[in-house]
Design a protein around this motif. Structure first.
Motif, PDB file in Angstrom:
ATOM      1  N   MET A  94       0.821  -1.206   0.000  1.00  0.00           N
ATOM      2  CA  MET A  94       0.000   0.000   0.000  1.00  0.00           C
ATOM      3  C   MET A  94       0.859   1.261   0.000  1.00  0.00           C
ATOM      4  SD  MET A  94      -3.110  -0.974   2.651  1.00  0.00           S
ATOM      5  CE  MET A  94      -3.789   0.682   2.502  1.00  0.00           C
ATOM      6  N   MET A  95       1.882   1.285   0.853  1.00  0.00           N
ATOM      7  CA  MET A  95       2.723   2.474   0.926  1.00  0.00           C
ATOM      8  C   MET A  95       3.580   2.621  -0.324  1.00  0.00           C
ATOM      9  SD  MET A  95       1.626   3.743   3.622  1.00  0.00           S
ATOM     10  CE  MET A  95       2.723   5.154   3.641  1.00  0.00           C
ATOM     11  N   GLY A  96       3.948   1.498  -0.945  1.00  0.00           N
ATOM     12  CA  GLY A  96       4.695   1.575  -2.191  1.00  0.00           C
ATOM     13  C   GLY A  96       3.873   2.199  -3.304  1.00  0.00           C
ATOM     14  N   MET A  97       2.640   1.728  -3.458  1.00  0.00           N
ATOM     15  CA  MET A  97       1.774   2.305  -4.480  1.00  0.00           C
ATOM     16  C   MET A  97       1.412   3.751  -4.136  1.00  0.00           C
ATOM     17  SD  MET A  97       1.367   0.083  -6.867  1.00  0.00           S
ATOM     18  CE  MET A  97       3.118  -0.265  -6.531  1.00  0.00           C
ATOM     19  N   ASP A  98       1.258   4.017  -2.847  1.00  0.00           N
ATOM     20  CA  ASP A  98       0.952   5.389  -2.437  1.00  0.00           C
ATOM     21  C   ASP A  98       2.108   6.339  -2.749  1.00  0.00           C
ATOM     22  OD1 ASP A  98      -0.466   7.511  -0.891  1.00  0.00           O
ATOM     23  OD2 ASP A  98       1.233   7.253   0.456  1.00  0.00           O
ATOM     24  N   ALA A  99       3.346   5.865  -2.591  1.00  0.00           N
ATOM     25  CA  ALA A  99       4.503   6.717  -2.897  1.00  0.00           C
ATOM     26  C   ALA A  99       4.505   7.128  -4.368  1.00  0.00           C
ATOM     27  CB  ALA A  99       5.797   5.985  -2.547  1.00  0.00           C
ATOM     28  N   ILE A 100       4.205   6.171  -5.240  1.00  0.00           N
ATOM     29  CA  ILE A 100       4.138   6.488  -6.671  1.00  0.00           C
ATOM     30  C   ILE A 100       2.972   7.425  -6.933  1.00  0.00           C
ATOM     31  CG2 ILE A 100       3.867   5.533  -8.986  1.00  0.00           C
ATOM     32  CD1 ILE A 100       5.107   2.958  -7.965  1.00  0.00           C
ATOM     33  N   SER A 101       1.838   7.127  -6.300  1.00  0.00           N
ATOM     34  CA  SER A 101       0.643   7.959  -6.489  1.00  0.00           C
ATOM     35  C   SER A 101       0.881   9.379  -6.021  1.00  0.00           C
ATOM     36  CB  SER A 101      -0.539   7.340  -5.739  1.00  0.00           C
ATOM     37  OG  SER A 101      -1.680   8.168  -5.811  1.00  0.00           O
ATOM     38  N   ASP A 102       1.535   9.550  -4.876  1.00  0.00           N
ATOM     39  CA  ASP A 102       1.798  10.893  -4.354  1.00  0.00           C
ATOM     40  C   ASP A 102       2.618  11.720  -5.341  1.00  0.00           C
ATOM     41  OD1 ASP A 102       0.406  10.523  -2.041  1.00  0.00           O
ATOM     42  OD2 ASP A 102       2.150  10.108  -0.789  1.00  0.00           O
ATOM     43  N   ALA A 103       3.699  11.114  -5.845  1.00  0.00           N
ATOM     44  CA  ALA A 103       4.554  11.841  -6.787  1.00  0.00           C
ATOM     45  C   ALA A 103       3.788  12.197  -8.058  1.00  0.00           C
ATOM     46  CB  ALA A 103       5.787  11.000  -7.124  1.00  0.00           C
ATOM     47  N   ALA A 104       3.001  11.247  -8.552  1.00  0.00           N
ATOM     48  CA  ALA A 104       2.250  11.485  -9.782  1.00  0.00           C
ATOM     49  C   ALA A 104       1.173  12.548  -9.578  1.00  0.00           C
ATOM     50  CB  ALA A 104       1.618  10.175 -10.257  1.00  0.00           C
ATOM     51  N   MET A 105       0.476  12.518  -8.445  1.00  0.00           N
ATOM     52  CA  MET A 105      -0.556  13.515  -8.174  1.00  0.00           C
ATOM     53  C   MET A 105       0.042  14.917  -8.103  1.00  0.00           C
ATOM     54  SD  MET A 105      -3.309  11.968  -5.462  1.00  0.00           S
ATOM     55  CE  MET A 105      -2.110  12.007  -4.133  1.00  0.00           C
ATOM     56  N   ASN A 106       1.193  15.024  -7.436  1.00  0.00           N
ATOM     57  CA  ASN A 106       1.820  16.339  -7.335  1.00  0.00           C
ATOM     58  C   ASN A 106       2.293  16.837  -8.693  1.00  0.00           C
ATOM     59  OD1 ASN A 106       2.176  17.438  -4.433  1.00  0.00           O
ATOM     60  ND2 ASN A 106       2.508  15.251  -4.228  1.00  0.00           N
ATOM     61  N   ALA A 107       2.843  15.936  -9.509  1.00  0.00           N
ATOM     62  CA  ALA A 107       3.266  16.335 -10.845  1.00  0.00           C
ATOM     63  C   ALA A 107       2.075  16.816 -11.671  1.00  0.00           C
ATOM     64  CB  ALA A 107       3.965  15.169 -11.544  1.00  0.00           C
ATOM     65  N   HIS A 108       0.959  16.091 -11.564  1.00  0.00           N
ATOM     66  CA  HIS A 108      -0.227  16.493 -12.320  1.00  0.00           C
ATOM     67  C   HIS A 108      -0.821  17.768 -11.729  1.00  0.00           C
ATOM     68  CE1 HIS A 108      -2.877  15.190 -15.555  1.00  0.00           C
ATOM     69  NE2 HIS A 108      -3.865  15.739 -14.876  1.00  0.00           N
ATOM     70  N   GLY A 109      -0.747  17.911 -10.411  1.00  0.00           N
ATOM     71  CA  GLY A 109      -1.232  19.128  -9.782  1.00  0.00           C
ATOM     72  C   GLY A 109      -0.470  20.357 -10.245  1.00  0.00           C
ATOM     73  N   ILE A 110       0.831  20.200 -10.463  1.00  0.00           N
ATOM     74  CA  ILE A 110       1.629  21.317 -10.977  1.00  0.00           C
ATOM     75  C   ILE A 110       1.200  21.658 -12.398  1.00  0.00           C
ATOM     76  CG2 ILE A 110       3.962  21.977 -11.688  1.00  0.00           C
ATOM     77  CD1 ILE A 110       4.986  20.382  -9.270  1.00  0.00           C
ATOM     78  N   ARG A 111       0.887  20.635 -13.193  1.00  0.00           N
ATOM     79  CA  ARG A 111       0.370  20.907 -14.546  1.00  0.00           C
ATOM     80  C   ARG A 111      -0.907  21.735 -14.479  1.00  0.00           C
ATOM     81  NH1 ARG A 111      -0.570  15.952 -18.397  1.00  0.00           N
ATOM     82  NH2 ARG A 111      -1.189  17.709 -19.718  1.00  0.00           N
ATOM     83  N   VAL A 112      -1.797  21.349 -13.573  1.00  0.00           N
ATOM     84  CA  VAL A 112      -3.063  22.083 -13.441  1.00  0.00           C
ATOM     85  C   VAL A 112      -2.801  23.497 -12.942  1.00  0.00           C
ATOM     86  CG1 VAL A 112      -5.272  22.146 -12.235  1.00  0.00           C
ATOM     87  CG2 VAL A 112      -4.377  19.965 -13.055  1.00  0.00           C
ATOM     88  N   GLN A 113      -1.897  23.645 -11.983  1.00  0.00           N
ATOM     89  CA  GLN A 113      -1.616  24.957 -11.424  1.00  0.00           C
ATOM     90  C   GLN A 113      -1.098  25.918 -12.484  1.00  0.00           C
ATOM     91  OE1 GLN A 113       0.163  25.989  -7.262  1.00  0.00           O
ATOM     92  NE2 GLN A 113       1.926  25.691  -8.616  1.00  0.00           N
TER      93      GLN A 113
END
Length: 288
Positions: A94-113
């Protein structure tokens, strides 16, 4: 995008107030709990090394959605783990997949910003905290009424999955720009030599090292108190049905800070009042 952050936070939060239950069911000492949580964190570190490469190859939005769907439905297994080591494996995944998800969400969030003229990334994290508040409230409330852990986690996971699927329909299309990686330059995820070489080069820069230390300290503040709060409150005599309140209170305060963070980022005068830039020589060249 905010819904995606919400789903991620909620999928991880519901079981935390019930950690005292899990400890009692598996007969774990505090030391064993610490080892189990450390194994989960190790999974996050191991998988996190490929987060940037995965987003560069498949796009941050797609990676964020897929990884949440790979760990959110796993959370109910925490309630039926037959041993501490099985629980450790579940948490590592769970934490492994969450680590990837966190990085990806932040990268996509920067695109939106970048589509806005103001900072909004902190608000995305505020919605993550909102998810943890609601997830934590579900966990704490289930303790209060004596609800079994398995259906509680299944209910929370179902909400997170539905929210993720809805969010996936509203993400930015296409691959992420400005990755500085052409398709042929992205190494295979199973090529440890290539990934390891790039990782070692990145880790040698002073700024990267300092950011890593800062992140480590921030994670210690963010993760250790809420995860251990239920066990601590139980050890000092608080009735079991109320030990989840501390986690909800902690995440509520975090949510308030994050929802006000964007205004602070945009207010340069306020930043200068809080941080004297002359004391931060590492950032003297940040505007170059």
């Amino acid at each position: 995008m905010a819904l995606l952050f919400f789903a991620n936070g909620m999928s991880l939060a519901t079981w935390v107030p019930r950690l005292i239950d899990v400890q009692a069911r598996l007969g774990m000492s505090d030391a064993t709990v610490g080892v189990v949580l450390a194994v989960g964190a190790a999974g996050g570190i191991a998988f996190g090394l490929v987060a940037g490469r995965a987003s560069a190859r498949w796009g941050s939005g797609r990676v964020a959605v897929v990884t949440i769907l790979l760990f959110a439905p796993i959370a109910p297994l925490i309630a039926i783990a037959p041993s501490p080591w099985t629980l450790a494996v579940i948490l590592a995944w769970m934490m492994g997949m969450d680590a990837i998800s966190d990085a990806a969400m932040n990268a996509h969030g920067i695109r939106v910003q970048k589509l806005y003229s103001t900072s909004i990334l902190n608000s995305f994290h505020g919605y993550w905290s909102l998810g943890t508040v609601i997830g934590g409230a579900i966990g704490a409330g289930s303790l209060l009424i004596g609800a079994p852990l398995l259906p509680t986690l299944a209910f929370s996971a179902a909400i997170a999955v539905v929210a993720t699927i809805i969010a996936s329909r509203n993400l930015l299309p296409g691959s992420d720009p400005d990755t500085h990686l052409d398709e042929e330059e992205v190494p295979s995820l199973v090529d440890p030599g290539s990934v390891g070489q790039r990782f070692r080069i990145a880790s040698l820069t002073p700024l990267t090292f300092m950011l890593g230390i800062f992140t480590l300290l921030a994670v210690s503040v963010e993760e250790i108190p809420p995860r251990w709060s239920s066990i601590y409150l139980g050890s000092i005599g608080v009735q079991e049905q109320f030990v989840g309140v501390a986690f909800v209170a902690f995440t509520s305060a975090m949510m308030a800070g994050r929802f006000t963070g964007d205004r602070l980022v945009d207010d340069q005068e306020a930043l200068e009042r809080i941080f004297d830039q002359t004391t931060l020589p590492i950032c003297a060249h940040c505007e170059d």
